[in-house]
Each structure stands twice: as C-alpha cells, then as structure tokens.
Write an enzyme that holds these catalytic residues in place. Structure first.
Site, PDB file in Angstrom:
ATOM      1  N   SER A 141       0.789  -1.226   0.000  1.00  0.00           N
ATOM      2  CA  SER A 141       0.000   0.000   0.000  1.00  0.00           C
ATOM      3  C   SER A 141       0.829   1.288   0.000  1.00  0.00           C
ATOM      4  O   SER A 141       0.292   2.368  -0.226  1.00  0.00           O
ATOM      5  CB  SER A 141      -0.987   0.004   1.173  1.00  0.00           C
ATOM      6  OG  SER A 141      -0.357   0.376   2.353  1.00  0.00           O
ATOM      7  N   LYS A 201      -6.847   4.129   8.472  1.00  0.00           N
ATOM      8  CA  LYS A 201      -5.877   5.066   7.906  1.00  0.00           C
ATOM      9  C   LYS A 201      -6.432   6.492   7.912  1.00  0.00           C
ATOM     10  O   LYS A 201      -5.690   7.459   8.169  1.00  0.00           O
ATOM     11  CB  LYS A 201      -5.537   4.657   6.467  1.00  0.00           C
ATOM     12  CG  LYS A 201      -4.640   3.424   6.387  1.00  0.00           C
ATOM     13  CD  LYS A 201      -4.516   2.922   4.947  1.00  0.00           C
ATOM     14  CE  LYS A 201      -3.460   1.839   4.829  1.00  0.00           C
ATOM     15  NZ  LYS A 201      -3.408   1.254   3.459  1.00  0.00           N
TER      16      LYS A 201
HETATM   17 CA   LIG Z   1       0.993   4.503   1.949  1.00  0.00          CA
END
Ligand SMILES: [Ca+2]
Ligand SMILES: [Ca+2]
Ligand SMILES: [Ca+2]
Ligand SMILES: [Ca+2]
Ligand SMILES: [Ca+2]
Ligand SMILES: [Ca+2]
Ligand SMILES: [Ca+2]
Ligand SMILES: [Ca+2]
Ligand SMILES: [Ca+2]
Ligand SMILES: [Ca+2]
Ligand SMILES: [Ca+2]
Ligand SMILES: [Ca+2]
Lengths: 198, 198, 198, 198, 198, 198
Positions: free
Chosen positions: F95, F138
C-alpha cells in the site's frame, strides 16, 4: 585428548586458547597468502562472531599498515586464507581476535612467532584488547600443552588472581591493553626461515 | 553393497576412506580442469566442512605451488571442479582432506596416482596432517575393496594397533605427519597417459 | 496420467526415466543456447543434487570438448539453459545425469537424438556411469510411454534380470560403463534439421 | 471481489487465469523495458516455480529471437521487469507460463495484444505448451471478468468437455500445442499506440 | 560489570547508550578507513535494523557531503569498516543511529569527538532525529560510566522529566531535532592528533 | 502515540498512510540521491512485498522517464536510497506504492511535495493504481495527524462512503485511477528550496 604445543616455524601460525563445552583447549590460527586480488577466505567451521574477528583483524591491519611497515600494495596482490583446525569442531566467539591479528601480522611481515607462547583476547577497531571468558579452563589447557607464556587482556588479570598458585607454576603472563602490545610481545624481530618477499 | 577399488588412469581421481552411518566405505575424489578464470566448483552433496576441505586443499596448493613445480599461472587459466560421487549420499567432515589434496596435485601436475592406494586424514594450512575417526570401519572397507596400501596420520597409528592382526593382513600402512609426505607416497613420478599440457 | 514419448527433432531434448513417489515416469531434459557469456541457468523445480548433475554434465563437457569435436570458444559465447518440465513437480536425485549429459552434447554438436530411446544413470567426473535405483518402476513407465531402447549402467543389469520377461518384451537394453558409450548410443551422426552453426 | 478484464493498450500487459485457494481469478502479467544491461527483475510476491516460468519465457525468446523478428541486440541494451499484481497475494505454479511468454513477446515486438483474450498453460524450452490444473474454476472466473476468448493447451480440451455447456456460452476456446501458436493467436500484427523503437 | 567511558583520541570512536535485557549500558561505535573502492563493512554481531542504521548514516553523509566539507571523492577511494564491540553480545535496534552518524562524520573529517559525551537516537534520511526507548536505564548506565553530557532527541525530553532529580546530578542534556545539531554538539572543530589526510 | 504531519521542504519526503496491528498511522517515505552507479538501497525493516513496491516504483520511473522530463542519464550517475522510519517497526504490504512513486519522482525532478497531503495505494507496471485495505483506520490516523488532503484509488471510494460523515470533516479526497494522476496531484510545479541540479 588435548592438543600439544607445536613449534611452528612458518609465518602465520599462532597458538590461541579456546574454551569449549568439554573444557579448555589450545587451537591454532593458520593463515597463508596466495597470488590474488585481495580476497579473504575463512574456514574451520567457524560461527558468525569468529568470522567477524577475522574481518576485524584484517581491516585493522589494512588501516594501520604503516604501524608494522607493511606496504599497502600487498593487500591487493594476494588473497588471504585463515583456517582454524580442527574442521569437525564448530567454533565461535570473539576470543581468538588477538590470535588472528598476530597470525596476520606475522604473515604480512614474515616475522617469526615467539616460541611457546599462546594468547586469548577480543580485538576492536580502536586498537584496544578486551577481556574474554573461560580464563581458568584456558590456563589449565595451556599448561597441559606445555605453553610457557600467555598474553591476556589487563582486565583478565583478576581472573588469574583467583586461580591457585600451583596451577600457574611455569607460566608467565603478559597483560596488555593495546593490540600493538600483543604484536610486540608475540612476534620476534627475526624473519621466518625462507621468508617470502611480498 | 560396497564399492570396489577401480584402477583410474586419469589424473585427479584418488581413493579415500569414508565412515558413514552404515559403516566404512571407500569413496572417490574426482577433479577436472576446464578453461576458465580460476573458479572452484564443488559437488557431490557435500556438507560445509567437507567443502571447506576442498577450499583448504586448493588454497594450500596455490600458496605452495613451487613445492610441486606448478606454474602459478595455471590457477588463473582454468576452472577446477571437484566432485565426490555418489550424489544421492550426503557427505561431510574433514577426513577427505588429504584425498582432495592428492587429487588436486595430481590434476595440476598430471602425475599418475599409485595403484591400490587409499587414504584418510585432515589437512591444515601449515602443512600438517591431522588424525581422523572411524579408522577400524574404514580399514575393513578398504580390505573389502581390495586396497593394498593406506595412508594415515601418524596419530592414527594407535587406532591400527587396536585392530586384530588378522583384519590387517595384506594391508601396508604409511603413517605421515606432513602433507608433503602424502603426495610423495601417493603420486608416482610418471605422468598419466595422454597428460594435458597446462 | 503418464507421459508419452514424443519424437523431438530439436537438439537438446532427451528422454529420461524418473522414479517418483507415485511410481515410474518419463521426463524430458530440455536445453537451449542463447547469446551470452557462458552462464548456466537451471530450472524445473529441481533439488540440490539434480542441479549438481547439470553442473557436472556441463563441466565434464567443457573439460572433454575435443572428445566430441566441440570448439571450446562456444562455452564463452553462449548461455545455456537446462529445464526439466513439469514445473509443478519437485524433482531431485542424480539419476538424470546421463540424460543431461546427452542433452548438452546434442546441444553443442547439434546432433540428432536417436528415436524412441530413454535412459537413466548417474554421471561422474572420471567418465564412469553409476547405477541408480527404481529400475523396475522406470522400465514399466518406459513401456507405457512407447520407448523402444533403454540405456542403463552395466551394474543395473542385475535389476533387469529380476524383472519378469513379459514386462520386458519390445524393449532393448544397452548396458554401459562409460559416459562416452552413452553418447555413441544416444546421438545419431546426423545433425538436427535447421542445425545452428555455433 | 473478482477482477474484471481491462483493455490494456500498452505493450507487455496480458491477461492470465489463476487458480487460488478461494477459487479462480484473472491476473495480469505486466512487463516493461528500461535502459540497462539485460537484467531480469521479477516482482509480485511470486514463488520459486512462477519465477522460473519468467526465466524460461525470457530465455526461450532469447534463443528464438528470429522467430519473431527480434534483434538480439535489444536483450543487452534493456533491463526487463515482470510484475504480477496484486502484491499482497502470494502466487506460485507454472500455469502463467504462456501469459508471461506473450507479455514478453509483445514487449519486445511492441505488438498489440488481442482484446478480451486470456490464457493459461505451462511452457517448455522445446516450444511445447503443457496442460495445467484448475480449468473449471479458471473458466468461471474468465466469464465473470467478461473474457471472450481463451487459449488453452490441447490436452486441457478434455477438462472443458466436462463443464456444462451453459457455463461456456459466449466463450471461444483455442487449443494449442506449440508456444508459437499462442503468440499467433494472442498478438495482433498491429503495433501498440506510441510503440517504442527498440 | 558495566563499561566505563574511555577517552578516545582517535577519529571515528563515539560513545553510545544501549538498552539490553540486563539493563542499560554504554557501547562504542568504532569506524576506520582503509584504501579501497567504497565498500562498507559492518561487524559486531548486529541485527538487521542496526545494520540498516549504519547504511542510513553512510548514505546520508554521502548525500550531504558538502554540509561537513567532505570531498565526495573519498567515498570511492576508501573502504569503511564500522564495528560495535563486544562481539559476544547480539545487538539490534535503531537507537545507535546518531552515534554511528557521529562516528562516520568524525572519520571523514578527522574531527575530534568531544570528551565525556554520549548519545542515543534514531536517524532518518530527511535529517530528523527520532526518539528512542529505554531512556531511564540508559541514563543510569551513563552516570555509572562517568559520562557528563548526553545528546537526546527533543521528544525524549519527557522521559528525562520522569526521572528523579538525584539520578540526573552531574549530567547535562542536549535535546536535538536535527542530525546536524548532533554533529555540531558532538564533534569539536579540532582535528585528532595525527589526523589522516584523505 | 501517533505521528503528526510534518511539513517537509526537502525533495523525496512524502507522507503515506499505514495500517498496522495497533491501528492506522502515518508514515514517511524518505529518499535521497548520492553519487554512484545506479544502485537502489532500501531500508526501514521492510518485508519482501514492500521492498518490491520500491523496485516497481523505481523501474516504472526508469521506463517512463520522459513522462516527467527526467533525463535517463541520471539513473546511472546516482545511487538511490529509500528509507521508511521507524526502524524498530517491521512493515510490509503493497500500500505504500504510490507514496514511494511520489517520493522518487519528487527526488528526480526536485519538485516540491504539496502541503498536508497523504496517500495510500498499490502501484502496477501498467500505470494503474490499485485499491488497498484498512481505509477506515488510515483515515482516522490522517485526521489525528492534521492531514488535509488524501489520495486514494477510485476503487477505495466505496470504503470512504461507509465512514460516518463526522469523521471525514476537514478532509478532501482525491480518487485516482492512474499513477500519473497521483503525481499531478501530489507534486507542485515548484522546485524545492536549494534544488539539486542532477
Ligand atoms: Ca501509503
Ligand atoms: Ca583439540
Ligand atoms: Ca584465542
Ligand atoms: Ca558407496
Ligand atoms: Ca578420505
Ligand atoms: Ca509426468
Ligand atoms: Ca534419467
Ligand atoms: Ca484479484
Ligand atoms: Ca495464466
Ligand atoms: Ca558492556
Ligand atoms: Ca546509541
Ligand atoms: Ca508511528
């Protein structure tokens, strides 16, 4: 069965003291040169830390070549092989450091190693000798092997003081703080018989 | 099933004695040269210590090339491959050291190996031969394989003395201390048939 | 499902016999050349010993290039890739040695492989073929795959004698002792169609 | 969530079919060139066998460059990077072989990949396509992803015949035996938009 | 037994603070140069993260050579060896970062390290110093070792505030945010005795 | 303790979003150049997949250098080091791909990174951005760290829609499909202060 001291007249062979699961023992550090490009080969069933000692010894000598009058050119013209018999026995730890250093300085200067001398101690990049363990067992092994003189780190003097006097008879101890003292003590000013011109 | 001695007329093939879980056996050390840049290839399902023996043998020869009249240039012009059949059997330990040394000296000098000879012993960088284990089992295997002469380390003589006389009939023992004695004993002064010019 | 023999007209493809947990099978050794610098690539989900066989075959050919009229220059001008399908099956052991040797000699000479032939045997650096296991299962697999001729080590003849005659009908056996006999038997003197000029 | 077919107009992107623990799926093989010296970079959380497929594809193309009009010089002037998204998923097995081959031939020829086509099959060095597993699951995934044409090994035809007709509606199958047929089927004769001149 | 501060007059030796299973301790980062081609050697029984710290320090200095007046040519003319005694103790973690940075800047500038100073903190590539753990134990070890000044990350100030005043007597703290502040604080403007001309 | 956004004015420092066992967090991707020969160094206690992301980003930029006006010569004249603090924390997964891409494009163009922006997404070799997991965690971490703008894959829009409006206040989302959109969004047209001339 324990090893006995052998008088080695070739450059690069130095007697160390080891401490294993079955007690103390002497060991030999052997090193040779062959034409090459500066590679370092290490054998003898050694663990990571003992291999690091060989690297440290080699790099210290490269960085301080002038201290022993070694022409830095030789480091690029030869390969070095360091071996620690006996291959069947796994070995590890930093305590062969000064023995490896002495072996390599003898090899690159072709100076003769003093007779009946053995040693144990860790080396550093700043030139200090560090104390190591298993001193009592190592001393007993040295006596059995007819060693006469032993080089130890000054900080290991206390370990010697705890050993009964009778076990120390016939042994002379040299306590050092600096790696340069080890070389001064262990190598004679004489070249080995049939010394190579590097 | 045990191996039988085979008369090998090519350079680089030498008979060793091995001690495995199923008893003693003979083994062959084979080495060949091919045009190259001095690489050393080692095969035969070998463990770390046995691979180290090959390296030690190779480096010792490089460092003592003049002892056997080997031109050091050849080390850079050829690759060496050492193989120990049979590939299905894992092998380890330092006892093939003198066999590997003999194989490589034969290869680089193209000298013929003596007939019906076998050997076992550890090598060092200072030129000494060290004793090894499993002597009784190895001797029995040598006899079964029609070996006539055996090279051993002087320190292994005591192991031979513990074996019943009847098992030793027909075998001649050569006890050595130095690696140069092994070569003197094991290699003839003759070149192999169709010897390569290196 | 078992493999069937396929007539391969390209250089470097040779049929071997394998012995796996699920019985005998045939396998193909495939090798190709590409412009390069002498690297050896080995794929096919192979274990250490089988990879060593490929190295031994390659080094033996390099060392004996004149035996088959191969110009040693080609070893530096091409990369060799040896592959053993099928990738999903892990494979190991030394028994594909003579098949790999045959594949590589075919590749470097561009000689055609004989039709309907298969083989199994370990190779050495001294040129001997060694016997291997699983002969009965391998022979049954060869028959199922329409193989007509089989190359085996002379020492495996005894294994064939223990197999019922009816299972051997239609198969011709060639027993060999030397690796050069394998090549004489397995490769025709004809070049493959569209042979490369190396 | 399953992937959908995406029309990729860049060279080197080809749709494959994968079979994972959670069923069938499509996957993309992506490859790019950058100036370099012929290195092969492989990413995508791939296991040993799948990495070997990439090596086989690359070496096969190098050895058969003329078959697709590729100038062998390019192999030394560029590095190749093959990637298989998605990085979080471990992938292995030989079944992406023909997809990787197609990706690399597209990359080196800058030929456009046919629309709505996917494929699965193992590759060899002798140019044959081998059958793979998980056909039913892969076909279902292909339909869900709007694939129209599928390339399979001829030996996988039997797997298709065991699938109910209704699941196959809208899909065209191309059964191949040779790797060259895959390329003929999967790549158009057109160059991609903004094709690189290699 | 704990280590004591030693006044090191050679370039490249810097005192760090470590936190081990048996409490806090001081450690020495040692680095030396030898003629070479820019290789970085790291020893001292270090784990992956601590080795990464050495790499980060080295690369940061290469990228910011002008900041300390270092001629970038030296990076290609010398090999660097970083060692962390004592070899018998495994070490890991990022907290020696600023100590390694200081050691290397001292080495490449031959500037003398300030007396009686120690430090602990993680380094980054953007030049920030990050906080580390074990502050209390490290401070106690520093006092025992006769350290007078300590460099810490500004974010570690809160950890110092939680320690009883009496434990801090005789210690001066320097809180930093940037790696350049560490160098300004830890290195004097004086060259070491017998400074090398690089 | 969570990290806070720091305004970094140097090239090559970009804020990413991470999802760890203890929840969401921000992380920094740092990259620097030093004179060299095109080596890529990756540190920060990263797992295999995250290291692969760095390789993919680097190779994609090499292959598409003209897209951002980068002279391909620079890839051979500098070494690149990518680091992800904090070294004590193991990190893995794909990611950080777009964050690494942005860091490297900033480094090679010396363009300034936009203020208060963070991002998360997987990269591919065909230029697509792929969705990633842990979006909710996140986003919460981004808010705590005072991030104002977030770049996500278009396919992650659905994850944002499942988060309560109140948690999203003050955040602007940019949904992208192509890697080139990330760069357009994240880098300003301004050079960093004291930009290097490559
Ligand atoms: Ca990232
Ligand atoms: Ca002993
Ligand atoms: Ca010692
Ligand atoms: Ca045997
Ligand atoms: Ca032997
Ligand atoms: Ca099969
Ligand atoms: Ca076979
Ligand atoms: Ca998917
Ligand atoms: Ca596929
Ligand atoms: Ca200590
Ligand atoms: Ca420290
Ligand atoms: Ca954090």
């Amino acid at each position: 069965e324990r090893d006995k001291y052998e008088n080695n007249d070739v450059a690069g062979v130095v007697t160390g003291l080891a401490w294993t699961q079955v007690g103390g023992d002497i060991l030999f550090i052997e090193s040779i040169l062959s034409q090459g490009k500066g590679n370092l080969n290490i054998t003898g069933n050694l663990g990571k830390v003992m291999k690091e000692s060989a690297t440290i010894a080699m790099e210290y000598i490269k960085s301080n070549a002038d201290k022993w009058g070694i022409d830095p050119e030789v480091f690029n013209k030869y390969n070095v092989h360091i071996h620690v018999p006996e291959g069947a026995t796994p070995k590890d730890g930093p305590s062969a450091g000064i023995t490896m250093l002495t072996s390599l300085v003898s090899l690159f200067t072709q100076r003769k190693v003093k007779k009946s001398i053995a040693m144990t101690g860790e080396i550093t990049l700043r030139g200090k000798v560090l104390p190591v363990g298993g001193i009592k067992e190592k001393i007993l092994a040295a006596k059995r092997a007819s060693i006469k003189e032993i080089i130890l780190c000054k900080d290991n003097e206390r370990d010697i003081k705890e050993i009964k006097e009778e076990y120390l008879k016939g042994l002379t101890f040299h306590y050092v703080k600096e790696m340069s003292e080890v070389i001064d003590m262990a190598l004679t000013d004489e070249k080995v018989y049939n010394a190579k011109t590097l």
